[in-house]
Design a protein around this motif. Structure first.
Motif: not given
Length: 153
Positions: A22-26, A94-102, A107-110
């Motif tokens: 889980i990440r705050e970064a892109a 990997v899932h993102r947390v924090g503020n995201l824009k359109v 989330v990315v899974v493989a």
């Protein structure tokens, strides 16, 4: 050529969980795709969840994800269930947390498996179970100034 189901490449790898975070970064598609590379895999399925510009008939400007401290451990638990049920060669989530824009990746899974059907099924199970079971919450902010909290993912 006859199919040999006894070949080690037809089974799941001994340590298939390559990346759980889980990440705050892109997020990076390349990182996740590289993590699931395996010479014995004939199929790799990748799912990318992005922030869309609408929900429930309302325009979305942005959203914020937050999570419980156990979220990453829950992601691993779900990944372990997937690798127990499918012949997974490699898995990443990997899932993102924090503020995201359109348009941002949320989330990315493989999953890579010996064959494409297994890869598709395992990847679908992984993202569906993550969405329903991992304690991640979404706070949507709409163009009209309203907002709402949405349960898991």
């Amino acid at each position: 050529m006859a199919v040999n189901d006894d070949h080690p490449g037809e089974r799941g790898a001994a340590e298939p969980i390559k990346l759980i975070a889980i990440r705050e970064a892109a997020l990076s598609l390349d990182e996740v795709f590289r993590a699931v590379g395996d010479d014995a895999a004939g199929g790799t399925a990748l799912f990318v969840g992005t922030v869309r510009n609408h929900d429930g008939g309302a325009d979305v400007d942005e959203l914020g994800y937050s999570c419980h401290p156990t979220a990453e451990a829950e992601m691993r638990r779900i990944a372990e269930k997937v690798v127990a049920d499918y012949p997974v060669r490699a898995l990443a989530a990997v899932h993102r947390v924090g503020n995201l824009k359109v348009g941002d990746l949320a989330v990315v899974v493989a999953v890579s498996c010996p064959h494409r059907g297994e890869a598709f099924e395992a990847c679908r199970r992984l993202i569906d179970d993550l969405k329903h079971e991992v304690p991640i919450w979404k706070h949507q902010r709409f163009s009209d100034g309203t907002d709402e909290w949405v349960g898991a993912c």
